[in-house]
Design a protein around this motif. Structure first.
Motif, PDB file in Angstrom:
ATOM      1  N   ASN A  93       1.795  -4.846 -11.583  1.00  0.00           N
ATOM      2  CA  ASN A  93       1.172  -3.858 -10.704  1.00  0.00           C
ATOM      3  C   ASN A  93       2.223  -2.893 -10.190  1.00  0.00           C
ATOM      4  OD1 ASN A  93       2.077  -4.902  -7.855  1.00  0.00           O
ATOM      5  ND2 ASN A  93       1.273  -6.710  -8.914  1.00  0.00           N
ATOM      6  N   LEU A  94       1.798  -1.654  -9.991  1.00  0.00           N
ATOM      7  CA  LEU A  94       2.697  -0.592  -9.549  1.00  0.00           C
ATOM      8  C   LEU A  94       1.936   0.361  -8.650  1.00  0.00           C
ATOM      9  CD1 LEU A  94       5.373   1.119  -9.792  1.00  0.00           C
ATOM     10  CD2 LEU A  94       4.257   2.281 -11.727  1.00  0.00           C
ATOM     11  N   ALA A  95       2.573   0.762  -7.559  1.00  0.00           N
ATOM     12  CA  ALA A  95       2.006   1.783  -6.673  1.00  0.00           C
ATOM     13  C   ALA A  95       3.131   2.731  -6.270  1.00  0.00           C
ATOM     14  CB  ALA A  95       1.381   1.147  -5.434  1.00  0.00           C
ATOM     15  N   VAL A  96       2.865   4.030  -6.359  1.00  0.00           N
ATOM     16  CA  VAL A  96       3.850   5.050  -6.019  1.00  0.00           C
ATOM     17  C   VAL A  96       3.188   6.089  -5.128  1.00  0.00           C
ATOM     18  CG1 VAL A  96       5.439   6.809  -6.896  1.00  0.00           C
ATOM     19  CG2 VAL A  96       5.068   4.720  -8.209  1.00  0.00           C
ATOM     20  N   GLY A  97       3.873   6.497  -4.073  1.00  0.00           N
ATOM     21  CA  GLY A  97       3.359   7.538  -3.199  1.00  0.00           C
ATOM     22  C   GLY A  97       4.399   8.599  -2.939  1.00  0.00           C
ATOM     23  N   VAL A 125       0.847  -1.199   0.000  1.00  0.00           N
ATOM     24  CA  VAL A 125       0.000   0.000   0.000  1.00  0.00           C
ATOM     25  C   VAL A 125       0.883   1.249   0.000  1.00  0.00           C
ATOM     26  CG1 VAL A 125      -1.771   1.286   1.252  1.00  0.00           C
ATOM     27  CG2 VAL A 125      -1.815  -1.212   1.244  1.00  0.00           C
ATOM     28  N   PRO A 126       0.672   2.184  -0.927  1.00  0.00           N
ATOM     29  CA  PRO A 126       1.482   3.397  -0.943  1.00  0.00           C
ATOM     30  C   PRO A 126       1.179   4.302   0.249  1.00  0.00           C
ATOM     31  CG  PRO A 126      -0.294   3.566  -2.551  1.00  0.00           C
ATOM     32  CD  PRO A 126      -0.314   2.158  -2.028  1.00  0.00           C
ATOM     33  N   ASN A 127       2.205   5.022   0.699  1.00  0.00           N
ATOM     34  CA  ASN A 127       2.113   5.987   1.799  1.00  0.00           C
ATOM     35  C   ASN A 127       1.635   5.346   3.105  1.00  0.00           C
ATOM     36  OD1 ASN A 127       3.150   8.308   0.618  1.00  0.00           O
ATOM     37  ND2 ASN A 127       1.178   8.950  -0.220  1.00  0.00           N
ATOM     38  N   LEU A 128       1.902   4.041   3.265  1.00  0.00           N
ATOM     39  CA  LEU A 128       1.619   3.348   4.512  1.00  0.00           C
ATOM     40  C   LEU A 128       2.932   2.881   5.123  1.00  0.00           C
ATOM     41  CD1 LEU A 128      -0.316   1.965   6.584  1.00  0.00           C
ATOM     42  CD2 LEU A 128      -0.293  -0.039   5.086  1.00  0.00           C
ATOM     43  N   GLN A 129       3.123   3.184   6.411  1.00  0.00           N
ATOM     44  CA  GLN A 129       4.269   2.711   7.170  1.00  0.00           C
ATOM     45  C   GLN A 129       3.766   1.977   8.405  1.00  0.00           C
ATOM     46  OE1 GLN A 129       7.947   3.344   6.596  1.00  0.00           O
ATOM     47  NE2 GLN A 129       6.817   3.293   4.692  1.00  0.00           N
ATOM     48  N   ILE A 130       4.478   0.918   8.799  1.00  0.00           N
ATOM     49  CA  ILE A 130       4.104   0.154   9.988  1.00  0.00           C
ATOM     50  C   ILE A 130       5.362  -0.067  10.816  1.00  0.00           C
ATOM     51  CG2 ILE A 130       3.037  -1.946  10.872  1.00  0.00           C
ATOM     52  CD1 ILE A 130       1.607  -2.218   8.175  1.00  0.00           C
ATOM     53  N   SER A 131       5.275   0.257  12.098  1.00  0.00           N
ATOM     54  CA  SER A 131       6.434   0.150  12.982  1.00  0.00           C
ATOM     55  C   SER A 131       5.965  -0.294  14.355  1.00  0.00           C
ATOM     56  CB  SER A 131       7.154   1.502  13.089  1.00  0.00           C
ATOM     57  OG  SER A 131       6.276   2.476  13.643  1.00  0.00           O
ATOM     58  N   SER A 132       6.911  -0.750  15.177  1.00  0.00           N
ATOM     59  CA  SER A 132       6.576  -1.118  16.541  1.00  0.00           C
ATOM     60  C   SER A 132       7.854  -1.334  17.333  1.00  0.00           C
ATOM     61  CB  SER A 132       5.728  -2.393  16.587  1.00  0.00           C
ATOM     62  OG  SER A 132       5.531  -2.807  17.934  1.00  0.00           O
ATOM     63  N   PRO A 133       7.881  -0.911  18.602  1.00  0.00           N
ATOM     64  CA  PRO A 133       9.017  -1.273  19.453  1.00  0.00           C
ATOM     65  C   PRO A 133       8.969  -2.714  19.915  1.00  0.00           C
ATOM     66  CG  PRO A 133       7.428   0.020  20.703  1.00  0.00           C
ATOM     67  CD  PRO A 133       6.941  -0.016  19.283  1.00  0.00           C
ATOM     68  N   PRO A 141       7.415  11.943  12.051  1.00  0.00           N
ATOM     69  CA  PRO A 141       8.062  10.630  12.058  1.00  0.00           C
ATOM     70  C   PRO A 141       7.280   9.609  11.236  1.00  0.00           C
ATOM     71  CG  PRO A 141       6.969  11.038  14.156  1.00  0.00           C
ATOM     72  CD  PRO A 141       6.880  12.308  13.371  1.00  0.00           C
ATOM     73  N   PHE A 142       8.016   8.626  10.742  1.00  0.00           N
ATOM     74  CA  PHE A 142       7.439   7.522   9.962  1.00  0.00           C
ATOM     75  C   PHE A 142       6.690   8.058   8.736  1.00  0.00           C
ATOM     76  CE2 PHE A 142       7.503   6.290  14.475  1.00  0.00           C
ATOM     77  CZ  PHE A 142       8.449   5.281  14.413  1.00  0.00           C
ATOM     78  N   ALA A 143       7.325   9.022   8.066  1.00  0.00           N
ATOM     79  CA  ALA A 143       6.692   9.659   6.901  1.00  0.00           C
ATOM     80  C   ALA A 143       7.730   9.858   5.796  1.00  0.00           C
ATOM     81  CB  ALA A 143       6.072  10.999   7.307  1.00  0.00           C
ATOM     82  N   PRO A 144       8.173   8.770   5.138  1.00  0.00           N
ATOM     83  CA  PRO A 144       9.139   8.913   4.047  1.00  0.00           C
ATOM     84  C   PRO A 144       8.542   9.696   2.882  1.00  0.00           C
ATOM     85  CG  PRO A 144       8.258   6.681   4.115  1.00  0.00           C
ATOM     86  CD  PRO A 144       7.778   7.371   5.351  1.00  0.00           C
ATOM     87  N   ARG A 145       9.395  10.462   2.213  1.00  0.00           N
ATOM     88  CA  ARG A 145       8.905  11.262   1.085  1.00  0.00           C
ATOM     89  C   ARG A 145       8.386  10.372  -0.046  1.00  0.00           C
ATOM     90  NH1 ARG A 145      10.362  16.828   1.255  1.00  0.00           N
ATOM     91  NH2 ARG A 145      10.168  17.321   3.479  1.00  0.00           N
ATOM     92  N   TRP A 146       9.045   9.259  -0.290  1.00  0.00           N
ATOM     93  CA  TRP A 146       8.663   8.402  -1.408  1.00  0.00           C
ATOM     94  C   TRP A 146       8.469   6.963  -0.944  1.00  0.00           C
ATOM     95  CZ3 TRP A 146       7.352  10.191  -6.110  1.00  0.00           C
ATOM     96  CH2 TRP A 146       7.790  11.466  -6.472  1.00  0.00           C
ATOM     97  N   THR A 147       7.414   6.353  -1.416  1.00  0.00           N
ATOM     98  CA  THR A 147       7.226   4.908  -1.277  1.00  0.00           C
ATOM     99  C   THR A 147       6.818   4.371  -2.642  1.00  0.00           C
ATOM    100  OG1 THR A 147       4.879   5.129  -0.654  1.00  0.00           O
ATOM    101  CG2 THR A 147       6.488   5.079   1.138  1.00  0.00           C
TER     102      THR A 147
END
Length: 748
Positions: free
Chosen positions: A601-605, A84-92, A627-633
């Motif tokens: 298939n291609l997805a760009v964000g 999914v474009p513009n989706l980030q998932i993280s966890s400690p 945070p957790f917001a890369p410019r490009w995915t």
């Protein structure tokens, strides 16, 4: 200015695909139903609380089928960002309690289990209030729908960034079917999955039962003699769904019960730098690798009744619960510096009732929602030599949080002219919260030893140790919010051509108590709600004789009062609001069936998410990235049919996911004055990871091989500032190494 920027972003996004740039030339393209066998089929979604084609919904949605998740190597909700474009998932905590970030909106540096995610997570339209329940193995799914942007009308509170809806497979009431699958991989990974569906009375009564099992050794090697390896997996899940449609009539009842547990080990931590001397990236030297124990269970009833051909009623009732115990060695060292036991239990109940009406160019949905949830927390923070040389100590924390939410909502789509549809929606929410039975104390001892209380810290407004220990002292507080959210959209469907739309959405995340304050009750505050005013334009449709589908969107957010942690002298963690942020960007998703043997298939964000006003720990960080917001995915993949004899076929499905640099802290590379921070540590540079599957289908059997992170890229998934709290090291969580294996599936 917003419209100009949105238009420029959408133009730039569509220019990424030459095919999409030809959208104006397809007005005479045949409809999907008339296209050849190589056309891309419709995906049906329920984002508007009714079934619609994905390409006819004026919302930015990614819908990924269950089979597509498997081909991309996505077996857990924590891996969904690869699709999914513009989706980030993280966890400690590894796969436990994942933090979803959608278009830059996330929990930021907040990690306490009592906080609600700004990305609403749903399972079969049931809102899951506890973030503990968001980490789940994915099995026997029909699809996952990811709605980007505020969903404050039909989904409600805590959806300032969007919503993720996991749709499970249920009985079809026709025939019987099922599958069984077993697999093995490196790290001694054993997997098993199965589902069976039986139609007990044709068209009236059916049952589907599914299960999932995963067990492995630790994915990271612990060189400490006799120590456990981190990132060990041990998951067992089950689900049963009963569907009853008496007499094939207007009443349709679905009852689903589920249960699951994950009893692995904690995520690896890169901490004390001297302890990492001589270690490889996927190694640690830790004396106290702890256990991760999470459990979840629940039951839900969905009752639908067709009152007339144009009017129906739906009721969704659910009761869910679970617990977590995360024993986290938070120092990455062979000595006791910092060990935290995160313990909580949660319960929730929700009820939604709604009516759907559709006739004469009007589609209307309206109803009410009630939700209640409770979390009881018992955290233990142990610090080596906290009270002096050779004298360990720490803090024990207990509290109970209860939240109640009431809402009424309505949304209507009206075709005001041929192809031109106006959407108006509104929701009013009442939220009430209670913080009860709060207490904390400073003790002598450690997490796994007897503790001697020394001083009460909650309730105590002073510095730790200044209030005498009082076992009966308690702290309580209340919070309340009301919010009006809504949606306005105008869309136009060209004859046999694209859908174009422009929309405004207002989102809301309820106020919150600071669950991270245990050194002083002065830090237990209730902060204001988050709010988002979101503007979006988009286009979606088909090209190339319906062989290619595309969806493009550009967005601009006025984002105010993001909730995040600020560390104050004491140390005391304070939950604060970031006054203003600006978020804008664009996305493009395409799926092209080039031939019967090749699908691409291609997805760009693209994302620009920055703070316009914010001071943390005395540092002015206006202009910093969220945070957790890369410019490009970007994600790209293919399904390549290597051969197909009719009786057997071989399919190769490679995919790659790219992420540009992202920061883990709102401070980015700024160090707060007077601290020992080195915040440049808390980031992950740009990277790409490659996954692939190779599947041989012979009749009812499928033999599959897979590889994830094929080139063994060494990346961090999460980072947290501990230097600012007085610890002489960072807190970094490495992502998983390369994994590979195979499986055999039989269908029946």
């Amino acid at each position: 200015m917003k419209i100009v920027r949105l238009g420029a972003l959408l133009a730039a996004t569509t220019a990424l695909s030459p095919a999409v740039a030809l959208a104006q030339e397809v007005a005479t393209a045949p409809a999907a139903a008339e296209s050849d066998d190589n056309s891309v089929g419709d995906i049906i979604v329920t984002a508007n609380r009714r079934e619609q084609s994905l390409l006819s919904v004026p919302i930015a949605i990614s819908a990924v089928a269950g089979d597509a998740l498997a081909s991309k190597g996505i077996t857990n909700s924590a891996n969904l960002q690869d699709a999914v474009p513009n989706l980030q998932i993280s966890s400690p905590y590894g796969n436990t309690q994942p933090n979803f970030s959608l278009r830059g909106i996330s929990v930021a540096n907040e990690y306490n289990s009592n906080q609600a995610s700004p990305i609403g997570v749903y399972i079969d339209d049931v809102y899951m209030a506890s973030r503990t329940s968001h980490g789940m193995g994915l099995f026997d799914l029909d699809r996952v729908e990811v709605l980007r942007g505020p969903q404050g009308t039909l989904f409600g509170r805590n959806t300032t960034g969007g919503a993720i809806n996991f749709i499970t497979r249920g009985p079809s009431l026709s025939g019987s079917n099922g599958y069984a699958e077993a697999g093995y991989g490196n790290f001694n990974t054993i997997t098993a999955q199965a589902a069976v569906e039986a139609t007990l009375i044709e068209d009236q009564l059916g049952l589907r039962i599914a299960g999932n099992y995963l067990k492995s050794d630790g994915l990271i090697d612990n060189v400490f003699p006799g120590g456990r390896d981190p990132n060990r997996q041990n998951t067992l899940q089950g689900r049963a769904t009963l569907r009853f449609n008496p007499g094939g009539g207007p009443l349709d009842i679905k009852i689903k019960a589920y249960g699951g547990r994950d009893h692995g080990t904690q995520a690896a931590i890169h901490g004390l730098l001297t302890a990492r001397t001589g270690l490889k990236f996927f190694e640690v030297n830790e004396n106290r690798i702890g256990l991760n124990r999470t459990d979840a269970y629940g039951i839900a009833a969905t009752i639908s009744y067709e009152l007339s051909p144009s009017l129906s009623f739906t009721s969704i009732t659910s009761r869910d619960g679970g617990s977590q115990l995360i024993q986290q060695a938070a120092d990455g060292a062979p000595i006791d510096i910092l060990d935290v036991w995160w313990k909580s239990k949660y319960q929730q109940f929700s009820q939604e009732a709604r009516f759907n009406y559709g006739a004469d160019g009007l589609n209307l949905v309206g109803g009410f929602f009630y939700g209640w949830d409770r979390v009881v927390t018992d955290n233990d923070f142990a610090i080596g030599q906290a009270l002096g040389p050779g004298v360990d100590g720490g803090f024990f924390q207990h509290y109970r949080q209860e939240r109640r939410s009431y809402a009424v909502f309505a949304q209507g789509d009206y075709e005001i002219a041929d192809g031109l549809t106006l959407t108006l929606g509104a929701r009013y929410t009442w939220d009430r919260s209670k913080y009860r039975d709060g207490f904390a104390y400073l003790y002598a001892g450690y997490v796994d030893t007897a503790k001697t209380p020394i001083a009460t810290t909650v309730p105590c407004a002073g510095q730790p140790g200044t209030c005498a220990y009082d076992p009966d002292a308690r702290f309580a507080s209340n919070g309340r919010d009301n919010a009006l959210t809504g949606r306005v959209s105008l869309s136009y469907q060209f004859d046999a051509g694209p859908l174009v739309y422009a929309s405004y959405n207002r989102g809301y995340r309820s106020g919150a108590f600071n669950g991270g304050s245990y050194t002083s009750s002065g830090g237990i505050n209730y902060v204001d709600p988050e709010r988002v005013n979101a503007y979006e334009i988009g286009a979606k449709g088909r090209l190339a004789d319906n062989r290619l589908t595309y969806s493009a969107a550009a967005f601009y957010y006025d984002y105010s009062k993001q909730q995040l942690q600020d560390l104050r002298p004491g140390p005391v963690g304070i939950l604060v609001n970031a006054p203003k942020s600006e978020v804008y960007g664009a996305e493009l998703e395409t799926n092209w069936r080039a031939s019967d043997a090749l699908t691409l298939n291609l997805a760009v964000g693209y994302l620009h998410a920055t703070y316009k006003e914010l001071v943390l720990q005395g540092a002015d960080i206006a202009g910093n990235d969220l945070p957790f917001a890369p410019r490009w995915t970007a994600q790209a993949g293919a399904d390549i049919r290597l051969f197909d004899t009719g009786d057997s076929k071989l399919t190769f499905s490679p995919n790659v996911a790219y992420f540009s640099r992202q920061f883990f802290s709102p401070l980015n590379e700024v160090n707060a004055p007077g601290t020992g921070q080195q915040n440049a540590e808390l980031q992950q540079g740009s990277y790409a990871k490659v996954n692939a599957t190779l599947a041989l289908e012979i009749g009812r059997f499928t033999v599959k091989g897979f590889i994830n992170n094929a080139f063994n890229r060494k990346t961090y998934a999460y980072g947290l500032d501990l230097r600012g709290a007085g610890f002489p090291y960072p807190f970094l969580v490495p992502a998983a190494p390369r994994t590979f294996g195979g499986s055999v599936r039989v269908t029946f």
